[in-house]
Structure formats: structure tokens, C-alpha cells
Design an enzyme around this catalytic site. Structure first.
Site, mmCIF file in Angstrom:
data_model
loop_
_atom_site.group_PDB
_atom_site.id
_atom_site.type_symbol
_atom_site.label_atom_id
_atom_site.label_comp_id
_atom_site.label_asym_id
_atom_site.label_seq_id
_atom_site.Cartn_x
_atom_site.Cartn_y
_atom_site.Cartn_z
ATOM 1 N N LYS A 53 0.846 -1.211 0.000
ATOM 2 C CA LYS A 53 0.000 0.000 0.000
ATOM 3 C C LYS A 53 0.877 1.256 0.000
ATOM 4 O O LYS A 53 0.601 2.217 -0.722
ATOM 5 C CB LYS A 53 -0.955 -0.009 1.203
ATOM 6 C CG LYS A 53 -2.097 -1.008 1.025
ATOM 7 C CD LYS A 53 -2.860 -1.316 2.299
ATOM 8 C CE LYS A 53 -3.857 -2.452 2.075
ATOM 9 N NZ LYS A 53 -4.517 -2.941 3.289
ATOM 10 N N GLN A 97 -4.972 -1.752 9.795
ATOM 11 C CA GLN A 97 -4.902 -3.077 9.162
ATOM 12 C C GLN A 97 -5.555 -4.129 10.057
ATOM 13 O O GLN A 97 -5.239 -4.235 11.244
ATOM 14 C CB GLN A 97 -3.427 -3.432 8.891
ATOM 15 C CG GLN A 97 -3.228 -4.724 8.123
ATOM 16 C CD GLN A 97 -3.735 -4.635 6.686
ATOM 17 O OE1 GLN A 97 -3.496 -3.663 5.981
ATOM 18 N NE2 GLN A 97 -4.441 -5.666 6.251
ATOM 19 N N ASP A 120 -10.864 2.980 4.218
ATOM 20 C CA ASP A 120 -11.400 1.663 3.863
ATOM 21 C C ASP A 120 -12.916 1.678 3.653
ATOM 22 O O ASP A 120 -13.475 0.703 3.166
ATOM 23 C CB ASP A 120 -11.084 0.653 4.974
ATOM 24 C CG ASP A 120 -9.782 -0.091 4.725
ATOM 25 O OD1 ASP A 120 -9.440 -0.299 3.547
ATOM 26 O OD2 ASP A 120 -9.128 -0.475 5.707
#
Ligand code: NAP
Length: 287
Positions: A53, A97, A120
Site C-alpha cells: 500500500k 490493518q 477503507d
């Protein structure tokens, strides 16, 4: 029939090029989009995801901030970091995460991220907007699947879209996305899971079959309607290497189009994360 291979790498490169243009335009307004990632613990797969990422951010001009905390971190400490990132003007997107260590509530952490910095799209507020048909950011994997379909010319309007797997990160938000009365959606959606009776009866009627189960080769050629479009979200580490949830070789003989693993949905997930961070920076930037 030999299926057309939907090239996720090429479509993701297209999306990333568009994101890079939007990032350059923000630069003209003195704004550099920033993504803060938070990793708790040392899960090897999570470390790989985080580093890919960061690399992808750098390639399109998004600044990234790496926060790595030990597995023993208390929930209050993690929530404190999220609060600090919520208040940091250089940070437009925050990504914590998953999975988190068992002593930390994932729901509490997702709730703590400001909806305006929710890279997200997992905050209840953003999921609610998605369900209501007025999304700001859409979870990256479902958004990527929709782009794969749109950019491959698959018409989902009125199509039977069958999704196998009802996770909060893939199946449920994808169902919410595909059922909207909107371009790239407008489908008749069926969501299947382990309690579904006679799974094949559903998968065999799918014009578009999306599989997000996490078990290698759970979908066989007999379970697919001839001419269907098959999107394989699965990522299973087997002795033969990384494989999807679909028996790729056999299903390719039945389907009209299929995504490979790797090189299908995976690259799209990262590309759509970059798009989400850019959207959040555009919305935060003064006009
Ligand atoms: N390429 C990407 O970017 C990307 C992104 C996210 C995930 N993934 C991959 O996608 C896969 C799924 O991940 P996830 O997090 O969405 O799933 P998950 O949370 O592990 O949930 C799996 C879902 O599949 C259902 N399921 C399991 N076995 C089944 C069976 N035999 N028949 C019907 N349904 C079954 C489960 O049903 P129940 O709810 O009834 O248990 C559950 O809803 C994994 O391989 C993951 O690594 C890839």
C-alpha cells in the site's frame, strides 16, 4: 468456450493513472493527499499488505505515514493514535490493518476513525451511506469488483449477480453496491453463505458470479452457467502457490469471462484504496 481473462493488473493501472491525475490537480491547490496506516503486531501477511500500500501511494504521489505498534498495545493506546490521526491535517485517510490482536475490539477501532478520513469505507456511517445509495467512499474490494465489471463492458443491469461469502469487507458491501439503482449496478442480487441450501442451484443461475469464500477450488465448472462472468476474490496459499476460490482451468472452459488469481481482484483493491484517499483529500481541501 474459453473465457476472456479479465486483466485486473491492466485495469488497476488505468485506475491508478486516473488517481495520479487527480493527485496532481490537488497539488495545484497545495494539497498532497496523505494516508496513515496502522499495523498492530507482526502478522507477516499484514506486513506485506502494508508495504504494498505504501509503495502504491508513492507511485501516484500520495504521502504515506507508517505507524507500527507492538502486538501488546492496549486498545486505549490505539484509540489515542487514531484520535491523533483524526486531528492531523496532513492525514486525509486512515487505514487500520485488520485483523487486530484478540484483546482489541475491531468495531471500537473502526468506529473511532473519523468518517471523513475512513480510507477503507468500513465506518458504520460510510456503510450506511452505501446502503442508502449515496456513498462517499466504498470499501476497496467491492469498489474494485464494480470497476472490473464496468471497464470490461459487463452490463449488470437486470443481471442475476450471485455473491458467495457474506463478510463485512467483501460480500455484504458488494451486495449493497450491486443492488443500487445506478450505473454499474441495478442487479438482482443473491448473497450465499454456509447456511445456503443447495449452493449450486444459486451459482448455476448467476450471470455474474462473485466468490469470496477463502477456500481453494470451492467453485467447480459444474456450478457455473455457460457464458457467465466469474469474479474470484479468494486468495489461498496452497502448495501450488497462490490460488483463488474457483477451479480456474475448468471454469475457464465454461465461463465467458473470468478473473485470474493473482492478477484479478487483488490489484484493484489497492487501486481503489488510492482512489478513496484521493476522494477524501478532495473533499477536505478548501475550494
Ligand atoms: N483480492 C483481494 O483484494 C481480497 C480482499 C479481501 C479478501 N480476499 C480474500 O477473499 C476470501 C474471502 O475473504 P473474506 O474476508 O471476505 O471472507 P471471510 O470473512 O473469511 O468469510 C468467508 C465467507 O464465505 C462463506 N463460506 C465459507 N465457506 C463456504 C462454503 N463452502 N459455501 C458457501 N459459503 C462459504 C462464509 O459463510 P458464513 O458467513 O456462513 O461463515 C463467509 O460468509 C479470502 O481468501 C481472502 O483472502 C481478497
Amino acid at each position: 468456450m474459453t473465457a476472456h481473462i479479465i486483466d485486473g493488473k491492466a485495469i488497476a493501472a488505468e485506475v491508478r493513472a486516473e488517481v495520479a491525475e487527480r493527485v496532481a490537480a490537488l497539488g495545484g491547490r497545495d494539497v498532497t493527499p496523505g494516508l496513515a496506516t496502522v499495523l498492530v503486531g507482526d502478522d507477516p501477511a499484514s506486513k506485506i499488505y502494508i508495504s504494498s500500500k505504501h509503495k502504491a501511494c508513492a507511485e501516484v504521489g500520495i504521502r504515506s505515514f507508517d505507524h507500527h505498534l507492538p502486538a501488546s498495545t492496549e486498545q486505549t493506546e490505539l484509540l489515542g493514535l487514531v484520535e491523533a490521526l483524526n486531528a492531523d491535517d496532513d492525514v486525509h485517510g486512515i487505514l487500520v490493518q485488520m485483523p487486530l490482536p484478540a484483546h482489541i475490539s475491531e468495531a471500537a477501532v473502526l468506529d473511532a476513525v473519523s468518517p471523513g478520513k475512513d480510507a477503507d469505507g468500513f465506518h458504520p456511517c460510510n456503510l450506511g451511506r452505501l446502503l442508502a445509495g449515496d456513498p462517499v467512499v466504498v470499501p476497496a474490494t467491492p469498489a474494485g469488483i464494480q470497476q472490473l465489471l464496468l471497464r470490461s463492458g459487463v452490463d449488470t443491469s437486470g443481471a442475476d449477480v450471485v455473491i458467495v461469502g457474506r463478510s463485512n469487507i467483501v460480500g455484504k458491501p458488494l451486495a449493497a453496491l450491486m443492488v443500487q439503482k445506478a450505473p454499474g449496478a441495478n442487479a438482482t442480487v443473491t448473497l450465499c453463505h454456509t447456511a445456503t441450501r443447495d449452493l449450486s442451484a444459486y451459482t448455476r443461475r448467476a450471470d455474474v458470479l462473485v466468490v469470496a469464500v477463502g477456500r481453494a477450488r470451492v467453485i467447480t465448472a459444474q456450478m457455473v452457467k455457460p457464458g457467465a462472468v466469474v469474479i474470484d476474490v479468494g486468495m489461498n496459499r496452497t502448495e501450488a502457490g497462490l490460488t483463488g476460490d474457483v477451479d480456474f482451468e475448468a471454469v475457464s472452459e465454461v465461463a465467458a469471462a473470468i478473473t485470474p488469481v493473482p492478477g484479478g481482484v487483488g490489484p484493484m483493491t489497492i487501486a481503489m484504496l488510492l482512489a478513496n484517499v484521493t476522494t477524501l483529500a478532495e473533499r477536505a481541501a478548501p475550494a
